[in-house]
Design a protein around this motif. Structure first.
Motif, PDB file in Angstrom:
ATOM      1  N   VAL A  74      -0.623  -8.410 -14.325  1.00 53.56           N
ATOM      2  CA  VAL A  74      -1.727  -8.089 -13.413  1.00 53.56           C
ATOM      3  C   VAL A  74      -2.421  -9.374 -12.973  1.00 53.56           C
ATOM      4  N   TYR A  99      -1.336 -10.077  -9.170  1.00 48.51           N
ATOM      5  CA  TYR A  99      -2.426  -9.688  -8.274  1.00 48.51           C
ATOM      6  C   TYR A  99      -3.480 -10.797  -8.180  1.00 48.51           C
ATOM      7  N   ARG A 116       6.136  -9.113  -5.085  1.00 47.45           N
ATOM      8  CA  ARG A 116       5.989  -7.756  -4.526  1.00 47.45           C
ATOM      9  C   ARG A 116       6.671  -6.725  -5.419  1.00 47.45           C
ATOM     10  N   ARG A 135       4.467  -6.185  -8.321  1.00 48.41           N
ATOM     11  CA  ARG A 135       3.308  -5.371  -7.934  1.00 48.41           C
ATOM     12  C   ARG A 135       3.728  -3.905  -7.781  1.00 48.41           C
ATOM     13  N   ALA A 140       2.052  -0.871  -9.629  1.00 49.60           N
ATOM     14  CA  ALA A 140       1.488   0.244  -8.864  1.00 49.60           C
ATOM     15  C   ALA A 140       2.022   1.576  -9.395  1.00 49.60           C
ATOM     16  N   TYR A 187      -1.558   0.343 -12.432  1.00 55.07           N
ATOM     17  CA  TYR A 187      -2.351  -0.843 -12.774  1.00 55.07           C
ATOM     18  C   TYR A 187      -2.800  -1.651 -11.549  1.00 55.07           C
ATOM     19  N   VAL A 188      -2.915  -1.005 -10.405  1.00 55.80           N
ATOM     20  CA  VAL A 188      -3.429  -1.716  -9.222  1.00 55.80           C
ATOM     21  C   VAL A 188      -4.915  -1.977  -9.456  1.00 55.80           C
ATOM     22  N   LEU A 227      -8.677  -2.997  -4.903  1.00 50.14           N
ATOM     23  CA  LEU A 227      -7.558  -2.949  -3.945  1.00 50.14           C
ATOM     24  C   LEU A 227      -7.138  -1.497  -3.705  1.00 50.14           C
ATOM     25  N   GLN A 228      -7.091  -0.724  -4.774  1.00 47.70           N
ATOM     26  CA  GLN A 228      -6.701   0.684  -4.640  1.00 47.70           C
ATOM     27  C   GLN A 228      -7.710   1.445  -3.790  1.00 47.70           C
ATOM     28  N   TYR A 278      -2.678  -1.853   3.355  1.00 48.10           N
ATOM     29  CA  TYR A 278      -2.942  -2.520   2.077  1.00 48.10           C
ATOM     30  C   TYR A 278      -2.011  -2.054   0.957  1.00 48.10           C
ATOM     31  N   SER A 306      -0.708  -3.603  -2.527  1.00 49.41           N
ATOM     32  CA  SER A 306      -0.811  -2.950  -3.838  1.00 49.41           C
ATOM     33  C   SER A 306       0.580  -2.727  -4.418  1.00 49.41           C
ATOM     34  N   ASN A 318       2.442   0.024  -3.668  1.00 46.30           N
ATOM     35  CA  ASN A 318       2.769   1.441  -3.769  1.00 46.30           C
ATOM     36  C   ASN A 318       3.590   1.883  -2.554  1.00 46.30           C
TER      37      ASN A 318
END
Lengths: 207, 439
Positions: free
Chosen positions: B94, B98, B122, B125, B129, B133-134, B138-139, B232, B236, B238
């Protein structure tokens, strides 16, 4: 042929089969899917990835670290030379005279570079923190291969030469030395990625 | 941090399974731990310690890959430093992926091997996600986009009110009551998108672009339903949320029957919609996708708008957004525009594909957890700007604009930050103006 020569041949076969497997596995998986409209020329970008983009002028990792970069280049030259000499021995060919002296000179220089790179890895905190046992083993094996090749060309220390060669060949597919295969794939993928987006070959900023 | 469960671990590993292909396999196996990528990272340059070496980011993703998907990693993990996906690994992931990366991609270009480091960030991440754990901030930005249609949570009513006010301003400025900001009009050539920061904080950039469209006599419209160029979820990681946001834009293009989707000045918006959205959705688009930077250059080149550089007398420098230039190939257009619209243009050093990130990329602007770090790294950009002695910094990215405004204040640069549309709008010579000064 002696047992240690058979050992080296067996190790070479295992190494080559493993590397060919890795290579064909990458090839068989194909290009990453790209659905966006292509903006550049992939072929030119991949060529650039292997040529211009590798130029020391284009990479901070080269021009900001010239001594390490040059040491790395010499080290790799030494590795390729050692492999060529290994095949020359395997086919029972001879290297004599000035070619032998030149090869020994290059191998001494490349071995020193390998030792220098190893010392840097041990001494520099940041590099040490990045490293795992494989990083040290790989360096030691490749450097030992170069040293023993040079020594063998002068004194013919065959059992040791073939045993170290075999160890290196057997270890190669296990750790980071397999970048011998993945390096080419990485350059290809980077060229493909930047080529698709029209970033490479680079456009020049007009004055 | 939420407790790690077996289910979460499986979800994280599923991302690696899903992603596995030639590209992932290559990049997780290519790093030789030479550490020579360090200086290409803005974080490392400001705080030179091992945590910020880009190879660390590569290593944490590839070490997890090795642990679960390589024979050596499964049976002798200590040999290659293969790591289990446990609480300690997650915590480090994380912070590294991030909190210590703007995904600027500068390290990719300078890596001695050619590892796509940003791609691995990426991928990491995406794993985080999937496991939930984002970073919360940001989430929240992603959630706002999903729940309200734009990442700033602007209501349609407020948006329309702002545009109506801007339309009146435009009519006053160009002295023409027929100058309009068209909304939801079908069958236009262009559907123009916005970064929601524009209606929220920088409405003048909308009126600047509207003035350009007016001068060019363009057939265009804005959508009130889906105008947000950002995604976004790209930051993140996702995939499903990324798909959802991208699909909305595609649907709106089809609904309005526009031919071209023009992306506002936004680096990651361009990256996420032009380059990544087709991959998210596994389909090519039936319409053209272009950046407003390309459109502005096209207008000037084709003589659809007339500009006079004498109208912009100040010294202007240019900040190249990473996603637009280094990862998007837009390099000449912004320079062409400035060469035609400003009297004094000076380049930063380094520039173009080597330019330094402003510090706001990778979702950093929305992650207040890392604000202090973000503002520390922006010191590099402040130095770059100061050395140019420019009084205006132009940048075709609203994320960068926001970060540069904060940098300007924090480092007392005393410069103005402008988008290209604003600079072009200032340089425009309308037909009803005296044409003697046209260049």
């Amino acid at each position: 042929m002696f047992w240690y020569q058979w050992l080296a041949i067996a190790a070479l076969a295992i190494c080559m089969i493993s590397c060919i497997y890795l290579f064909f596995r990458i090839i068989s998986l194909g290009n990453p899917p790209e659905y966006a409209r292509r903006a550049g020329n992939i072929g030119k970008a991949v060529r650039y990835s292997f040529t211009g983009a590798m130029s020391p002028r284009q990479k901070e990792s080269a021009y900001l670290h010239l001594p390490t970069y040059i040491a790395g280049i010499i080290y790799h030259i030494g590795t390729f030379l050692s492999i060529i000499i290994f095949f020359i021995y395997l086919f029972d060919l001879n290297i004599g005279g000035w070619a032998c002296q030149l090869a020994v000179g290059i191998l001494i220089a490349s071995s020193l570079c390998g030792i220098g790179i190893l010392i840097k890895r041990i001494m520099k905190h940041e590099l040490r923190s990045l490293s795992n046992p494989d990083d040290y083993i790989s360096n030691i094996l490749v450097t030992a291969f170069q040293v023993i090749t040079a020594v063998d060309m002068i004194y013919s220390v065959w059992p040791a030469y073939y045993i170290i060669s075999a160890l290196l060949l057997l270890y190669l597919p296990l750790g980071k030395l397999k970048h011998a295969v993945y390096f080419f794939a990485a350059r290809y993928h980077l060229g493909f990625f930047y080529g698709w987006r029209g970033v490479w070959p680079p456009k020049h900023i007009r004055k | 941090m939420e407790k790690l469960t077996d289910e979460k671990i499986q979800k994280g590993l599923e991302v690696l399974r899903r992603e596995v292909g030639s590209k992932l396999l290559t990049h997780v196996n290519s790093c030789v731990h030479c550490g020579l990528c360090a200086e290409s990272c803005v974080y490392y340059n400001v705080e030179p310690n091992e945590h910020f070496v880009p190879a660390k980011k590569v290593d944490i993703v590839s070490s997890v890959y090795r642990r679960y998907y390589s024979t050596t990693g499964k049976f002798i993990p200590w040999l290659t430093g293969a790591r289990k996906l446990d609480d300690a690994t997650i915590e480090e992931m994380v912070d590294l992926l991030y909190g210590s990366c703007t995904m600027c991609g500068r390290c990719n270009k300078h890596c001695s091997v050619g590892v796509d480091i940003e791609y691995l960030v990426r991928t990491g991440r995406a794993m985080l996600a999937e496991m939930g754990y984002v970073p919360e901030t940001l989430q929240k930005t992603v959630d706002a986009a999903i729940n309200t249609g734009n990442n700033m949570g602007i209501s349609t009513e407020d948006f329309v009110d702002t545009l109506k006010w801007l339309e009146e301003e435009l009519q006053f400025e160009v002295e023409d009551d027929n100058a309009i900001i068209p909304l939801d009009e079908k069958g236009k050539d262009i559907m123009y998108t916005l970064n929601p920061r524009e209606p929220k904080f920088f409405p003048l950039s909308i009126s600047a672009m509207a003035k350009v469209f007016y001068a060019a006599g363009e057939s265009w419209t804005l959508s009130t339903k889906m105008y947000d160029v950002t995604n976004y979820a790209y930051f993140s990681g996702n995939l499903e949320e990324g798909q959802l946001i991208a699909q909305r834009m595609v649907d709106e293009m089809k609904s309005l029957k526009a031919n071209r989707c023009i992306l506002a000045e936004c680096g990651h918006g361009t990256r996420s919609f032009r380059w990544e959205a087709p991959n998210y959705l596994e389909q090519g688009f039936s319409f053209e996708v272009e950046t407003s930077v390309e459109l502005l250059a096209e207008y000037i080149r084709e003589g659809r708008i007339k500009v006079d550089p004498e109208k912009n007398q100040e010294i202007v420098t240019l900040h190249d957004p990473c996603n637009l230039t280094r990862s998007g190939g837009i390099l000449e257009e912004q320079r062409y525009i400035l060469s035609k619209c400003v009297k004094n243009f000076v380049e930063m050093t380094p520039k173009g594909t080597d330019n330094l990130c402003c510090g706001g990329g990778g979702g950093q602007l929305s992650m207040s957890e890392y604000n202090e770090r973000r503002m520390r790294i922006s010191g590099l950009k402040a130095d770059q700007i100061r050395k140019t002695e420019a009084s205006v910094v132009a940048t075709p990215c609203h994320n960068c604009v926001d970060q540069l405004i904060q940098t300007n204040a924090a480092y007392k640069l005393n410069v103005k930050i402008k988008t290209l549309a604003e600079i072009v709008a200032d340089a425009i010579v309308l037909d009803n103006e005296n044409e003697e000064n046209i260049s």
